[in-house]
Design a protein around this motif. Sequence first.
Motif, PDB file in Angstrom:
ATOM      1  N   GLU A   1       0.825  -1.203   0.000  1.00  0.00           N
ATOM      2  CA  GLU A   1       0.000   0.000   0.000  1.00  0.00           C
ATOM      3  C   GLU A   1       0.865   1.261   0.000  1.00  0.00           C
ATOM      4  OE1 GLU A   1      -2.451   1.871   3.547  1.00  0.00           O
ATOM      5  OE2 GLU A   1      -3.491   0.104   2.748  1.00  0.00           O
ATOM      6  N   ARG A   2       1.920   1.246   0.793  1.00  0.00           N
ATOM      7  CA  ARG A   2       2.818   2.400   0.857  1.00  0.00           C
ATOM      8  C   ARG A   2       3.657   2.539  -0.414  1.00  0.00           C
ATOM      9  NH1 ARG A   2       3.489   0.294   6.162  1.00  0.00           N
ATOM     10  NH2 ARG A   2       5.404  -0.757   5.485  1.00  0.00           N
ATOM     11  N   GLU A   3       4.023   1.412  -1.035  1.00  0.00           N
ATOM     12  CA  GLU A   3       4.906   1.455  -2.190  1.00  0.00           C
ATOM     13  C   GLU A   3       4.178   1.732  -3.504  1.00  0.00           C
ATOM     14  OE1 GLU A   3       7.223  -2.104  -2.199  1.00  0.00           O
ATOM     15  OE2 GLU A   3       8.237  -1.646  -0.320  1.00  0.00           O
ATOM     16  N   TRP A   4       2.882   1.475  -3.539  1.00  0.00           N
ATOM     17  CA  TRP A   4       2.113   1.747  -4.762  1.00  0.00           C
ATOM     18  C   TRP A   4       1.762   3.244  -4.824  1.00  0.00           C
ATOM     19  CZ3 TRP A   4      -1.237  -3.164  -3.811  1.00  0.00           C
ATOM     20  CH2 TRP A   4      -0.630  -4.261  -4.432  1.00  0.00           C
ATOM     21  N   LYS A   5       2.744   4.046  -5.073  1.00  0.00           N
ATOM     22  CA  LYS A   5       2.549   5.501  -5.044  1.00  0.00           C
ATOM     23  C   LYS A   5       1.838   6.037  -6.290  1.00  0.00           C
ATOM     24  CE  LYS A   5       6.245   6.859  -1.855  1.00  0.00           C
ATOM     25  NZ  LYS A   5       6.450   5.547  -1.256  1.00  0.00           N
ATOM     26  N   ASN A   6       1.699   5.214  -7.313  1.00  0.00           N
ATOM     27  CA  ASN A   6       0.974   5.647  -8.511  1.00  0.00           C
ATOM     28  C   ASN A   6      -0.498   5.254  -8.474  1.00  0.00           C
ATOM     29  OD1 ASN A   6       1.417   2.902  -8.717  1.00  0.00           O
ATOM     30  ND2 ASN A   6       1.732   2.932 -10.934  1.00  0.00           N
ATOM     31  N   THR A   7      -0.949   4.714  -7.334  1.00  0.00           N
ATOM     32  CA  THR A   7      -2.352   4.307  -7.189  1.00  0.00           C
ATOM     33  C   THR A   7      -3.158   5.467  -6.620  1.00  0.00           C
ATOM     34  OG1 THR A   7      -1.787   1.983  -6.857  1.00  0.00           O
ATOM     35  CG2 THR A   7      -3.936   2.725  -6.045  1.00  0.00           C
ATOM     36  N   PHE A   8      -4.220   5.855  -7.327  1.00  0.00           N
ATOM     37  CA  PHE A   8      -5.068   6.925  -6.823  1.00  0.00           C
ATOM     38  C   PHE A   8      -6.510   6.716  -7.276  1.00  0.00           C
ATOM     39  CE2 PHE A   8      -3.441   8.322 -10.894  1.00  0.00           C
ATOM     40  CZ  PHE A   8      -4.485   9.016 -11.502  1.00  0.00           C
ATOM     41  N   LEU A   9      -7.416   7.338  -6.534  1.00  0.00           N
ATOM     42  CA  LEU A   9      -8.847   7.275  -6.826  1.00  0.00           C
ATOM     43  C   LEU A   9      -9.322   8.645  -7.291  1.00  0.00           C
ATOM     44  CD1 LEU A   9      -8.228   5.069  -4.527  1.00  0.00           C
ATOM     45  CD2 LEU A   9     -10.689   5.147  -4.069  1.00  0.00           C
ATOM     46  N   VAL A  10     -10.112   8.670  -8.347  1.00  0.00           N
ATOM     47  CA  VAL A  10     -10.767   9.888  -8.826  1.00  0.00           C
ATOM     48  C   VAL A  10     -12.209   9.859  -8.341  1.00  0.00           C
ATOM     49  CG1 VAL A  10     -11.620  11.086 -10.877  1.00  0.00           C
ATOM     50  CG2 VAL A  10      -9.287  10.208 -10.824  1.00  0.00           C
ATOM     51  N   ILE A  11     -12.637  10.937  -7.681  1.00  0.00           N
ATOM     52  CA  ILE A  11     -13.954  10.967  -7.052  1.00  0.00           C
ATOM     53  C   ILE A  11     -14.753  12.140  -7.618  1.00  0.00           C
ATOM     54  CG2 ILE A  11     -15.199  11.089  -4.858  1.00  0.00           C
ATOM     55  CD1 ILE A  11     -12.225  10.335  -3.697  1.00  0.00           C
ATOM     56  N   MET A  12     -15.901  11.832  -8.209  1.00  0.00           N
ATOM     57  CA  MET A  12     -16.787  12.849  -8.793  1.00  0.00           C
ATOM     58  C   MET A  12     -18.203  12.648  -8.283  1.00  0.00           C
ATOM     59  SD  MET A  12     -15.562  12.787 -12.773  1.00  0.00           S
ATOM     60  CE  MET A  12     -13.905  13.250 -13.281  1.00  0.00           C
ATOM     61  N   SER A  13     -18.913  13.744  -8.060  1.00  0.00           N
ATOM     62  CA  SER A  13     -20.293  13.667  -7.586  1.00  0.00           C
ATOM     63  C   SER A  13     -21.173  14.604  -8.408  1.00  0.00           C
ATOM     64  CB  SER A  13     -20.356  14.052  -6.108  1.00  0.00           C
ATOM     65  OG  SER A  13     -21.682  13.986  -5.620  1.00  0.00           O
ATOM     66  N   ASP A  14     -22.478  14.311  -8.415  1.00  0.00           N
ATOM     67  CA  ASP A  14     -23.425  15.077  -9.240  1.00  0.00           C
ATOM     68  C   ASP A  14     -22.944  15.127 -10.680  1.00  0.00           C
ATOM     69  OD1 ASP A  14     -25.326  15.496  -7.374  1.00  0.00           O
ATOM     70  OD2 ASP A  14     -25.029  17.641  -7.146  1.00  0.00           O
ATOM     71  N   LEU A  15     -22.839  13.956 -11.256  1.00  0.00           N
ATOM     72  CA  LEU A  15     -22.369  13.804 -12.635  1.00  0.00           C
ATOM     73  C   LEU A  15     -23.604  13.746 -13.538  1.00  0.00           C
ATOM     74  CD1 LEU A  15     -19.368  13.408 -13.557  1.00  0.00           C
ATOM     75  CD2 LEU A  15     -19.902  10.995 -13.803  1.00  0.00           C
ATOM     76  N   TRP A  16     -24.029  14.895 -14.049  1.00  0.00           N
ATOM     77  CA  TRP A  16     -25.286  14.976 -14.809  1.00  0.00           C
ATOM     78  C   TRP A  16     -25.039  14.542 -16.248  1.00  0.00           C
ATOM     79  CZ3 TRP A  16     -26.845  20.483 -12.687  1.00  0.00           C
ATOM     80  CH2 TRP A  16     -27.202  20.350 -11.328  1.00  0.00           C
ATOM     81  N   LEU A  17     -25.345  13.295 -16.535  1.00  0.00           N
ATOM     82  CA  LEU A  17     -25.035  12.702 -17.824  1.00  0.00           C
ATOM     83  C   LEU A  17     -25.988  13.132 -18.927  1.00  0.00           C
ATOM     84  CD1 LEU A  17     -24.230   9.074 -16.575  1.00  0.00           C
ATOM     85  CD2 LEU A  17     -22.625  10.937 -17.038  1.00  0.00           C
ATOM     86  N   ASP A  18     -27.068  13.825 -18.581  1.00  0.00           N
ATOM     87  CA  ASP A  18     -27.998  14.310 -19.607  1.00  0.00           C
ATOM     88  C   ASP A  18     -27.589  15.676 -20.140  1.00  0.00           C
ATOM     89  OD1 ASP A  18     -28.528  15.402 -17.108  1.00  0.00           O
ATOM     90  OD2 ASP A  18     -30.640  15.768 -17.552  1.00  0.00           O
ATOM     91  N   GLN A  19     -26.474  16.215 -19.649  1.00  0.00           N
ATOM     92  CA  GLN A  19     -25.982  17.501 -20.124  1.00  0.00           C
ATOM     93  C   GLN A  19     -24.739  17.290 -20.973  1.00  0.00           C
ATOM     94  OE1 GLN A  19     -25.444  20.277 -16.891  1.00  0.00           O
ATOM     95  NE2 GLN A  19     -27.652  20.548 -16.611  1.00  0.00           N
ATOM     96  N   SER A  20     -24.753  17.824 -22.179  1.00  0.00           N
ATOM     97  CA  SER A  20     -23.654  17.601 -23.119  1.00  0.00           C
ATOM     98  C   SER A  20     -22.335  18.155 -22.584  1.00  0.00           C
ATOM     99  CB  SER A  20     -23.983  18.235 -24.472  1.00  0.00           C
ATOM    100  OG  SER A  20     -24.216  19.640 -24.326  1.00  0.00           O
ATOM    101  N   LYS A  21     -22.393  19.259 -21.825  1.00  0.00           N
ATOM    102  CA  LYS A  21     -21.168  19.853 -21.304  1.00  0.00           C
ATOM    103  C   LYS A  21     -20.469  18.921 -20.315  1.00  0.00           C
ATOM    104  CE  LYS A  21     -19.351  24.286 -19.722  1.00  0.00           C
ATOM    105  NZ  LYS A  21     -19.676  25.664 -19.286  1.00  0.00           N
ATOM    106  N   THR A  22     -21.240  18.137 -19.583  1.00  0.00           N
ATOM    107  CA  THR A  22     -20.646  17.160 -18.664  1.00  0.00           C
ATOM    108  C   THR A  22     -19.799  16.161 -19.427  1.00  0.00           C
ATOM    109  OG1 THR A  22     -22.451  17.367 -17.058  1.00  0.00           O
ATOM    110  CG2 THR A  22     -21.155  15.348 -16.988  1.00  0.00           C
TER     111      THR A  22
END
Length: 563
Positions: free
Chosen positions: A294-315
């Motif tokens: 866990e400590r050595e995997w320094k290239n591991t990361f999570l991307v967290i997004m909320s309110d992802l409105w998929l009906d909007q083209s700009k999203t």
Amino acid sequence: MQTTRLSLEFTTMSLTQMILHQFNTIYGLIIRPESTQYLEEELGDIIQRNNLQKNNISNIIEEIANAYIKQNGQVDFVELEKLQEVFKALQISQKEKLRDVETMMPEEVDRDKFFQVINAFDIPRWKFSNENKGFIRHDKPKVIGIFSSKAPVYSERFDLINQRLKRKSGYLKRFTGSNKFENKLPSLKDLRGREGEEFTIFGLLTFSEGKYQLEDRDWQIWLDLSECEIHGFYTEGNFILAKGRYIEVQKFKVTSIEHPPLEDPDDTRKEFGHLDFLGIPNSLEDEEIIKRYEREWKNTFLVIMSDLWLDQSKTLVKLRTIFKIYQDENSIPFVFVLIGNFLSEPFVNTEAHSAKYRAAFDGLGNLIAEFPSIARYSHFVFVPGYSDFCLNGRSPQRHIPNIYTSRLKSKIPKAVFTSNPCRIKYCSQEIVIFREDIVYKIKRNSIRTPRLLNAQESPEIHVTKTLLQQSHLCPFPLFMKPIYRDYDHSLRLYPVPDVLILADTYQDYSVDITMSRSINSNLENSTTKKCHCLNPSGFSSGGYKWMVYWPWSRKSESCKLPS
């Protein structure tokens, strides 16, 4: 030889008690003498070979009991032949796991082995028993219904927090001439006939007949808050500690109130032998190896997004830009945590709206497939928002139905649609994810606007700390936040998780909440634990921001596309 014999006898005696406690008391399984003897002999050899401590042994026994139930169901008796099958299967699995992680370099190890998503409806129900001084496992409900049970929600929450307080030094008094302690918090009934005396009392904060009162299992008293200083947020449904004077029959004049203190999760696991709170037991034999990776995997990361409105083209335009940046820089996120709401308007159960919902996820699947490295290597965890199919507003919330997501899953092999809330287990870390506008809810329902102690304090710090101190994601009355009572346990924050993601329309933030150790902790050999709390804010609703979490450092950062 004599020393070895005595040591083995002592180990066997204590081991017998631990086996009976886990199988009989915790899991409700009756284990016969021949099965107990078999485990004593097999485990005794493992204990001597690996010099295991009590916590490690208890965890192994608990894993065996859990595996037995998973393979044979919730039966009454443990059969020797079936127990031998379970034990040998676990041995084979453990040897393969240890061989993989011990002999391979970090870059050669498959990280997916250390990643799991836990649905709220799969979390086992543990109830604290005052009689047994420990947790008892209960069967999972067969049917989910709004009123499927009159489960004693508040009494279970009371017992959960009260047992914490009984181990905190500030609420204990020492027996004269010994190292034994007893709890010095009186029950509310103990106040009768003691008018004029000062106390610190514990109970549930409620509101009735225009007045606040405190309740425990047996009694209730009215609270006079006219001279009470309040720091932080307190709402109905909170369990609080109130300090003041008992002035007359069933009336308590409060000078100060506070939430119950936090308990370090290491203290929790030390006390209860590493119970399987998530339903995914892990042996401790390889815990240090996993932490090292866990400590050595320094290239591991999570991307967290909320309110992802998929009906909007700009999203979708913004998402395409983000995916392109990650792929072009060869910086592929290990996990994308995508949290609802997934449409800009609440879901309505009509044919037209269902078609719109299906098209939104089809479009997202097509977009992700444009970036082969992301589509192949990244996990995608989809957590619904309160406007996504939550027709009655109750928690926990079911995953988005397969009818709307099947095409996306056919293109994205590592896509998981799960509940709200849900949990992620990555290596040694437990990550809780919850979509709720919790800051506004607590601020709006607080009994009084708090006075902040200094400029560094902020509402989000008070709110996140309140949830952790209450050991619950929804510490409100049921009329304020409806829940499925049979699944109230899935909303608990106990033990305290490593990471708490509160997806909220409030401004983005990240904060570390520090926990104190219990009176029985070995302070010389321990470190102070922190829970990392964060809110990515809204992506489509808040300026296209998101958060990145780095497990190796347990830190997060806010990200935003250049304008």
